[in-house]
Design an enzyme around this catalytic site. Structure first.
Site, PDB file in Angstrom:
ATOM      1  N   HIS A 145       0.898  -1.362   0.128  1.00 20.66           N
ATOM      2  CA  HIS A 145      -0.066   0.009  -0.013  1.00 20.66           C
ATOM      3  C   HIS A 145       0.641   1.271   0.083  1.00 20.66           C
ATOM      4  O   HIS A 145       0.340   2.222  -0.707  1.00 20.66           O
ATOM      5  CB  HIS A 145      -0.988   0.064   1.204  1.00 20.66           C
ATOM      6  CG  HIS A 145      -2.269  -0.967   1.220  1.00 20.66           C
ATOM      7  ND1 HIS A 145      -3.251  -0.789   0.404  1.00 20.66           N
ATOM      8  CD2 HIS A 145      -2.502  -2.208   1.723  1.00 20.66           C
ATOM      9  CE1 HIS A 145      -4.065  -1.593   0.308  1.00 20.66           C
ATOM     10  NE2 HIS A 145      -3.639  -2.465   1.218  1.00 20.66           N
ATOM     11  N   ASP A 165      -7.490  -2.255  -1.514  1.00 17.68           N
ATOM     12  CA  ASP A 165      -8.535  -2.967  -0.812  1.00 17.68           C
ATOM     13  C   ASP A 165      -9.948  -2.716  -1.320  1.00 17.68           C
ATOM     14  O   ASP A 165     -10.221  -1.476  -1.555  1.00 17.68           O
ATOM     15  CB  ASP A 165      -8.295  -2.577   0.726  1.00 17.68           C
ATOM     16  CG  ASP A 165      -7.068  -3.086   1.439  1.00 17.68           C
ATOM     17  OD1 ASP A 165      -6.423  -3.978   0.891  1.00 17.68           O
ATOM     18  OD2 ASP A 165      -6.962  -2.330   2.369  1.00 17.68           O
ATOM     19  N   GLU A 182      -6.471 -12.052   3.319  1.00 16.40           N
ATOM     20  CA  GLU A 182      -7.497 -10.793   3.324  1.00 16.40           C
ATOM     21  C   GLU A 182      -8.328 -10.936   1.930  1.00 16.40           C
ATOM     22  O   GLU A 182      -7.591 -10.850   0.774  1.00 16.40           O
ATOM     23  CB  GLU A 182      -6.898  -9.499   3.467  1.00 16.40           C
ATOM     24  CG  GLU A 182      -6.252  -9.268   4.643  1.00 16.40           C
ATOM     25  CD  GLU A 182      -5.401  -7.999   4.688  1.00 16.40           C
ATOM     26  OE1 GLU A 182      -4.898  -7.640   5.976  1.00 16.40           O
ATOM     27  OE2 GLU A 182      -5.079  -7.382   3.857  1.00 16.40           O
ATOM     28  N   HIS A 205      -7.716  -7.589  -0.258  1.00 19.06           N
ATOM     29  CA  HIS A 205      -6.618  -7.098  -0.555  1.00 19.06           C
ATOM     30  C   HIS A 205      -5.870  -7.803  -2.011  1.00 19.06           C
ATOM     31  O   HIS A 205      -5.780  -8.969  -2.271  1.00 19.06           O
ATOM     32  CB  HIS A 205      -5.678  -7.373   0.501  1.00 19.06           C
ATOM     33  CG  HIS A 205      -4.330  -6.794   0.358  1.00 19.06           C
ATOM     34  ND1 HIS A 205      -3.680  -5.550   0.707  1.00 19.06           N
ATOM     35  CD2 HIS A 205      -3.075  -7.429  -0.414  1.00 19.06           C
ATOM     36  CE1 HIS A 205      -2.216  -5.324   0.133  1.00 19.06           C
ATOM     37  NE2 HIS A 205      -2.175  -6.573  -0.525  1.00 19.06           N
TER      38      HIS A 205
END
Length: 183
Positions: free
Chosen positions: A94, A101, A158, A161
């Site tokens: 990120h 996301d 996740e 993600h």
């Protein structure tokens, strides 16, 4: 590095920047300003994902994208859990502008059932979790298929993600690298 602002009208996406609100795992805003940026390479991959989603009547809502290194430090200090957060000493995709996301939206703009909320730091958030309902599993697989077909890699823990395959080859960036600060 070229950071591109991901404006809803330019990218045909919805934005719900969670870290600019208290609706995230810290319970308070981390960003002073809700903004969405990606490296130009990631922005191209996002355009491909949006096009693929639109082709099957779905939309995309982004929760987070570029995250300044300062924000990564705040998140890590709150919850230093390497299963769900990158240690800021190593850097997050990120903070390189090459991770996003997100979730899928139905034709009316409502989020699809993914079985857990964004930032639910639990094994139920893992890709392939059979602890969530069949509809959520299908929706996660649709998202996975769209994103990988558009050139994104996934993170196993996740469902929300995605990052570029060569994410670690991009340099880390902070709040000062933005045209207008987020922090």
């Amino acid at each position: 590095m070229s950071l591109v602002e991901i404006a809803p009208e330019d990218f045909d996406v919805a934005l719900d920047i969670a870290y600019a609100t208290a609706r995230n795992f810290t319970g308070r805003p981390v960003y002073a300003r809700p903004a969405c940026y990606l490296h130009s390479d990631a922005a191209l991959a996002l355009r491909r994902a949006v096009r693929l989603a639109r082709g099957i009547g779905l939309g995309i809502c982004i929760f987070d994208a570029f995250r300044p290194t300062e924000a990564q430090q705040v998140l890590w200090e709150h919850t230093p859990d390497p299963e769900f957060l990158a240690d800021p000493r190593n850097g997050s995709p990120h903070s390189r502008g090459v991770a996003v996301d997100l979730t899928l939206l139905d034709g009316d703009g409502a989020p699809l059932d993914m079985g857990t909320a964004f930032d639910a730091f639990t094994p139920l958030s893992h890709h392939g979790s059979t602890g969530v309902g069949a509809e959520a599993q299908r929706n996660r697989l649709v998202l996975l298929g769209l994103m990988t077909a558009a050139g994104w890699d996934f993170y196993r823990s996740e469902w929300w993600h995605y990052q570029l395959f060569d994410a670690r080859s991009y340099p880390l960036r902070g709040d000062g690298d933005l045209p207008e600060p987020m922090m």
